[in-house]
Scaffold this motif. Sequence first.
Motif, PDB file in Angstrom:
ATOM      1  N   GLY A 209       1.180  -1.085   0.207  1.00  0.00           N
ATOM      2  CA  GLY A 209       0.062   0.435  -0.021  1.00  0.00           C
ATOM      3  C   GLY A 209       1.020   0.983  -0.084  1.00  0.00           C
ATOM      4  N   ALA A 210       1.788   1.329   0.581  1.00  0.00           N
ATOM      5  CA  ALA A 210       2.992   1.985   0.403  1.00  0.00           C
ATOM      6  C   ALA A 210       3.438   2.428  -0.649  1.00  0.00           C
ATOM      7  CB  ALA A 210       3.850   2.439   1.401  1.00  0.00           C
ATOM      8  N   GLU A 211       3.619   1.439  -1.549  1.00  0.00           N
ATOM      9  CA  GLU A 211       4.198   1.917  -2.630  1.00  0.00           C
ATOM     10  C   GLU A 211       3.644   2.372  -3.950  1.00  0.00           C
ATOM     11  OE1 GLU A 211       8.139   1.659  -2.240  1.00  0.00           O
ATOM     12  OE2 GLU A 211       7.364   1.904  -0.113  1.00  0.00           O
ATOM     13  N   ARG A 212       2.601   1.563  -3.692  1.00  0.00           N
ATOM     14  CA  ARG A 212       1.768   1.624  -4.583  1.00  0.00           C
ATOM     15  C   ARG A 212       1.133   2.912  -5.508  1.00  0.00           C
ATOM     16  NH1 ARG A 212      -2.098  -3.110  -5.692  1.00  0.00           N
ATOM     17  NH2 ARG A 212      -1.939  -3.695  -3.943  1.00  0.00           N
ATOM     18  N   PRO A 213       1.354   3.642  -4.553  1.00  0.00           N
ATOM     19  CA  PRO A 213       1.235   4.906  -5.484  1.00  0.00           C
ATOM     20  C   PRO A 213       2.301   5.735  -6.623  1.00  0.00           C
ATOM     21  CG  PRO A 213       0.003   4.953  -3.475  1.00  0.00           C
ATOM     22  CD  PRO A 213       1.249   3.638  -3.524  1.00  0.00           C
ATOM     23  N   HIS A 214       3.630   4.306  -6.152  1.00  0.00           N
ATOM     24  CA  HIS A 214       4.711   4.937  -7.095  1.00  0.00           C
ATOM     25  C   HIS A 214       5.070   4.060  -8.211  1.00  0.00           C
ATOM     26  CE1 HIS A 214       4.960   7.638  -3.460  1.00  0.00           C
ATOM     27  NE2 HIS A 214       4.908   6.895  -2.683  1.00  0.00           N
ATOM     28  N   LEU A 215       3.813   3.447  -8.754  1.00  0.00           N
ATOM     29  CA  LEU A 215       4.429   2.554  -9.722  1.00  0.00           C
ATOM     30  C   LEU A 215       4.560   3.036 -10.578  1.00  0.00           C
ATOM     31  CD1 LEU A 215       1.673  -0.552  -8.950  1.00  0.00           C
ATOM     32  CD2 LEU A 215       5.249  -0.637  -9.516  1.00  0.00           C
ATOM     33  N   ALA A 216       3.864   3.897 -11.807  1.00  0.00           N
ATOM     34  CA  ALA A 216       3.916   4.768 -12.895  1.00  0.00           C
ATOM     35  C   ALA A 216       5.372   5.552 -12.563  1.00  0.00           C
ATOM     36  CB  ALA A 216       2.679   5.334 -12.330  1.00  0.00           C
ATOM     37  N   GLU A 217       5.322   6.026 -11.446  1.00  0.00           N
ATOM     38  CA  GLU A 217       6.574   6.738 -11.256  1.00  0.00           C
ATOM     39  C   GLU A 217       7.863   5.622 -11.781  1.00  0.00           C
ATOM     40  OE1 GLU A 217       9.098   8.072  -7.927  1.00  0.00           O
ATOM     41  OE2 GLU A 217       7.164   8.877  -7.477  1.00  0.00           O
ATOM     42  N   TRP A 218       8.217   4.956 -11.313  1.00  0.00           N
ATOM     43  CA  TRP A 218       9.233   3.962 -10.858  1.00  0.00           C
ATOM     44  C   TRP A 218       8.919   3.531 -12.464  1.00  0.00           C
ATOM     45  CZ3 TRP A 218       7.829  -0.174  -6.845  1.00  0.00           C
ATOM     46  CH2 TRP A 218       7.821   0.131  -5.804  1.00  0.00           C
ATOM     47  N   ARG A 219       7.852   3.509 -13.281  1.00  0.00           N
ATOM     48  CA  ARG A 219       7.444   3.192 -14.966  1.00  0.00           C
ATOM     49  C   ARG A 219       8.673   4.202 -15.470  1.00  0.00           C
ATOM     50  NH1 ARG A 219       6.131  -1.123 -16.836  1.00  0.00           N
ATOM     51  NH2 ARG A 219       4.448  -2.707 -16.111  1.00  0.00           N
ATOM     52  N   GLU A 220       8.358   5.728 -15.576  1.00  0.00           N
ATOM     53  CA  GLU A 220       8.612   6.194 -16.150  1.00  0.00           C
ATOM     54  C   GLU A 220      10.287   6.859 -15.656  1.00  0.00           C
ATOM     55  OE1 GLU A 220       8.598   9.478 -18.203  1.00  0.00           O
ATOM     56  OE2 GLU A 220       7.026   9.020 -18.331  1.00  0.00           O
ATOM     57  N   ARG A 221      10.911   6.634 -15.099  1.00  0.00           N
ATOM     58  CA  ARG A 221      12.426   7.291 -15.024  1.00  0.00           C
ATOM     59  C   ARG A 221      13.035   5.924 -14.732  1.00  0.00           C
ATOM     60  NH1 ARG A 221      12.586   5.878  -7.964  1.00  0.00           N
ATOM     61  NH2 ARG A 221      12.255   3.658  -8.153  1.00  0.00           N
ATOM     62  N   GLY A 222      12.664   4.751 -15.294  1.00  0.00           N
ATOM     63  CA  GLY A 222      13.462   3.675 -15.698  1.00  0.00           C
ATOM     64  C   GLY A 222      14.235   2.786 -14.942  1.00  0.00           C
ATOM     65  N   TRP A 223      13.917   2.751 -13.811  1.00  0.00           N
ATOM     66  CA  TRP A 223      14.733   1.927 -12.831  1.00  0.00           C
ATOM     67  C   TRP A 223      14.249   2.152 -11.256  1.00  0.00           C
ATOM     68  CZ3 TRP A 223      16.147   4.990  -7.863  1.00  0.00           C
ATOM     69  CH2 TRP A 223      16.585   6.548  -8.231  1.00  0.00           C
TER      70      TRP A 223
END
Length: 223
Positions: A209-223
């Motif tokens: 739950g703490a990490e889920r909101p950042h999935l799109a951000e991780w994809r965008e930055r590529g790491w």
Amino acid sequence: MSYTGAVKPGGPAEARELAELRITKVAVDPTMSNNCYLLRCQQTGEQLLIDAADEPRVLLDLVGADGLATVVTTHRHWDHHRALAEVVAATGAVTIAGERDAAAIEDATGVGIDRAVGQGDTVTVGECTLQVIALRGHTPGSIALLYSDPAGTPHLFTGDSLFPGGVGNTQNNAGRFEQLINDVDERVFQRLGDDTWFYPGHGDDSTLGAERPHLAEWRERGW
């Protein structure tokens, strides 16, 4: 003391008592600060170690007199199996690793892998069952282990494939990153709820739950 998951090399281990499983977390090696997890079935006393990373005496003291049935190595990287040979020699534990990393672990450690596992396989510790989730990309055969607590929330041991703040290192390889982020998304986040607590190979724990909101951000930055 309540469990926090914030352990340091040279410091005390922390234990989490579930209805059917005890989870003990310890950190080894001041340089790499690897996490190792000792799982103990509350009914039978059987024990399983996730990653014999380093400092075999620390790990064997943690195991104690009750013995060790199994060692699972989450992936092939050197810092996660430096104590494997000594722990297995002392305990006779069965060794388990991911199918595509098993041979590399054998070559690096001189320890045979008794069982190579893949997506959907299961590993038992006493009366408790852990499901294998293959998370490819950090290494080809990286695995996570899921314990679906019948009396509480899921518990996921992710090796170096998922951390608070992102997925594991893929050395700037776009194909490996795409594989890992897809596996983590589809096999972890799309399947498991926000209350799932996860335990990484280094550093502090977190929840999905703490990490889920950042999935799109991780994809965008590529790491």
